[in-house]
Design an enzyme around this catalytic site. Structure first.
Site, PDB file in Angstrom:
ATOM      1  N   ASP A  93       1.034  -1.038   0.182  1.00  0.00           N
ATOM      2  CA  ASP A  93      -0.075   0.158   0.107  1.00  0.00           C
ATOM      3  C   ASP A  93       0.805   1.157  -0.092  1.00  0.00           C
ATOM      4  OD1 ASP A  93      -2.087   1.907   0.028  1.00  0.00           O
ATOM      5  OD2 ASP A  93      -2.702   1.352   2.191  1.00  0.00           O
TER       6      ASP A  93
ATOM      7  N   ASN B   2       2.058   6.862   3.303  1.00  0.00           N
ATOM      8  CA  ASN B   2       2.281   5.883   3.907  1.00  0.00           C
ATOM      9  C   ASN B   2       3.915   5.861   4.236  1.00  0.00           C
ATOM     10  OD1 ASN B   2      -0.126   5.040   4.895  1.00  0.00           O
ATOM     11  ND2 ASN B   2       0.026   3.398   3.250  1.00  0.00           N
TER      12      ASN B   2
ATOM     13  N   ASP C 273       1.676   1.478   8.047  1.00  0.00           N
ATOM     14  CA  ASP C 273       0.446   0.998   7.269  1.00  0.00           C
ATOM     15  C   ASP C 273       0.965  -0.372   6.455  1.00  0.00           C
ATOM     16  OD1 ASP C 273      -2.032   0.709   6.749  1.00  0.00           O
ATOM     17  OD2 ASP C 273      -1.982   2.735   5.817  1.00  0.00           O
TER      18      ASP C 273
HETATM   19  N1  LIG Z   1       4.228   5.354  13.719  1.00  0.00           N
HETATM   20  C1  LIG Z   1       3.678   6.518  13.160  1.00  0.00           C
HETATM   21  N2  LIG Z   1       4.561   7.804  13.070  1.00  0.00           N
HETATM   22  C2  LIG Z   1       4.090   8.806  12.291  1.00  0.00           C
HETATM   23  N3  LIG Z   1       2.502   8.788  11.875  1.00  0.00           N
HETATM   24  C3  LIG Z   1       1.967   7.928  12.122  1.00  0.00           C
HETATM   25  C4  LIG Z   1       2.135   6.678  12.606  1.00  0.00           C
HETATM   26  N4  LIG Z   1       1.254   5.881  12.445  1.00  0.00           N
HETATM   27  C5  LIG Z   1       0.193   6.278  12.048  1.00  0.00           C
HETATM   28  N5  LIG Z   1       0.570   7.501  11.682  1.00  0.00           N
HETATM   29  C6  LIG Z   1      -0.113   8.633  11.079  1.00  0.00           C
HETATM   30  O1  LIG Z   1      -1.734   8.109  11.156  1.00  0.00           O
HETATM   31  C7  LIG Z   1      -2.190   8.033   9.877  1.00  0.00           C
HETATM   32  C8  LIG Z   1      -2.963   6.889   9.727  1.00  0.00           C
HETATM   33  O2  LIG Z   1      -2.306   5.610  10.002  1.00  0.00           O
HETATM   34  P1  LIG Z   1      -2.017   4.184   9.011  1.00  0.00           P
HETATM   35  O3  LIG Z   1      -1.616   4.883   7.681  1.00  0.00           O
HETATM   36  O4  LIG Z   1      -1.576   3.104   9.722  1.00  0.00           O
HETATM   37  O5  LIG Z   1      -3.827   4.086   8.889  1.00  0.00           O
HETATM   38  P2  LIG Z   1      -4.880   3.952   7.475  1.00  0.00           P
HETATM   39  O6  LIG Z   1      -4.019   4.680   6.521  1.00  0.00           O
HETATM   40  O7  LIG Z   1      -5.890   4.656   8.192  1.00  0.00           O
HETATM   41  O8  LIG Z   1      -4.903   2.590   7.612  1.00  0.00           O
HETATM   42  P3  LIG Z   1      -5.451   1.570   6.432  1.00  0.00           P
HETATM   43  O9  LIG Z   1      -4.962   2.245   5.266  1.00  0.00           O
HETATM   44  O10 LIG Z   1      -5.149   0.415   7.010  1.00  0.00           O
HETATM   45  O11 LIG Z   1      -6.830   1.917   6.516  1.00  0.00           O
HETATM   46  C9  LIG Z   1      -0.943   7.992   8.819  1.00  0.00           C
HETATM   47  O12 LIG Z   1      -1.055   8.578   7.610  1.00  0.00           O
HETATM   48  C10 LIG Z   1      -0.007   9.063   9.585  1.00  0.00           C
HETATM   49  O13 LIG Z   1      -0.314  10.440   9.356  1.00  0.00           O
HETATM   50 MG   LIG Z   2      -2.057   4.905   5.697  1.00  0.00          MG
END
Ligand SMILES: Nc1ncnc2c1ncn2[C@@H]1O[C@H](COP(=O)(O)OP(=O)(O)OP(=O)(O)O)[C@@H](O)[C@H]1O
Ligand SMILES: [Mg+2]
Length: 236
Positions: A157, A162, A177
């Site tokens: 992804d 990400n 992610d």
């Molecule tokens: N360890 C981290 N460090 C910095 N930012 C983070 C971290 N984890 C998450 N984030 C922030 O939170 C946002 C969402 O997290 P993540 O990308 O894991 O989930 P998502 O895109 O909602 O998940 P999915 O695509 O599985 O639905 C990221 O785009 C980032 O801005």
């Molecule tokens: Mg994400």
């Protein structure tokens, strides 16, 4: 200390922040956050800059905050090519890992049956497929399936939000992610990354960025695989 909401992901996962860490939770059994934690750990152990997993279990994942800002955040014009180059270099390193060491299979043998079980969000299709039915999507998957897979370790992804970078050096500070990380065709990552950098959501990039990215990565465009893996992603 309390958790502050960050966003609700496309998948319905809830992401929250508190001093130095992020927590992702989901009650959707299809979204295995414990497995996402294991994948992040595997990538980090393999030497890829990745968010450090602090804790994970059924339904939750806590990672240390990765410093820097994502490719989707605003970048000064003169740094944008460097962000694109750093992203290409990250993929070169990731795709160079030995596939036989990676325990996660995301080849079509796994992902096609998974897609056929999934209910794609018909209100959130790529522009080229607006208004398509599920049957049309499935028919197109079968019609356009590539004859062979060029298997590498993929992120799965690799969109602009990400991957995070140091604001001054543009060095990659970490990927996040990684729930769909595993062995798959390299065009899984190349198709999603180039879609993301030419999306209206990321207007600071565009076709120049996709071209630069593929050149730096060291490949000619592959329109067939690009279209197929973007189509497959509609089912994710
Ligand atoms: N360890 C981290 N460090 C910095 N930012 C983070 C971290 N984890 C998450 N984030 C922030 O939170 C946002 C969402 O997290 P993540 O990308 O894991 O989930 P998502 O895109 O909602 O998940 P999915 O695509 O599985 O639905 C990221 O785009 C980032 O801005
Ligand atoms: Mg994400």
């Amino acid at each position: 200390m309390t958790w502050h909401p960050v966003e609700i992901g496309r998948s319905g996962a809830v992401v929250e922040w508190r001093e130095g860490m992020f927590r992702k939770t989901s009650d959707d059994p299809r979204m295995d956050l414990e497995a996402e934690g294991a994948r992040l750990r595997w990538l980090r152990d393999a030497g890829i800059p990745t968010a450090e997993v602090l804790d994970c279990g059924p339904g939750y994942l806590i990672t240390a905050e990765v410093p820097g800002r994502s490719a989707a955040d605003p970048w000064p014009v003169e740094l944008r090519p460097r962000v694109i180059d750093a992203l290409a270099d990250l993929l070169i390193a990731l795709h160079a890992l030995p596939v036989e060491d990676c325990p996660y299979d995301r080849s079509l043998h796994v992902t096609l049956p998974e897609a056929l079980r999934a209910e794609p969000d018909l209100d959130d299709l790529d522009e080229a497929r607006r208004g398509w039915t599920r049957d049309q999507l499935v028919e197109e998957l079968g019609r356009t399936q590539p004859a062979s897979e060029d298997l590498v370790v993929t992120h799965g992804d690799l969109c602009m939000p990400n991957v995070l970078f140091a604001p001054d050096t543009c060095r990659v500070t970490g990927v996040i992610d990684a729930g769909r990380m595993g062995v798959a065709d390299r065009w899984v990552d190349l198709a999603i990354a180039t879609r993301s950098m030419t999306s209206r959501l990321n207007a600071q990039y565009g076709p120049w960025a996709a071209e630069r990215f593929l050149t730096r990565y060291g490949t000619e465009p592959d329109p067939g695989k690009t279209a197929f893996y973007r189509l497959l992603d509609e089912f994710a």
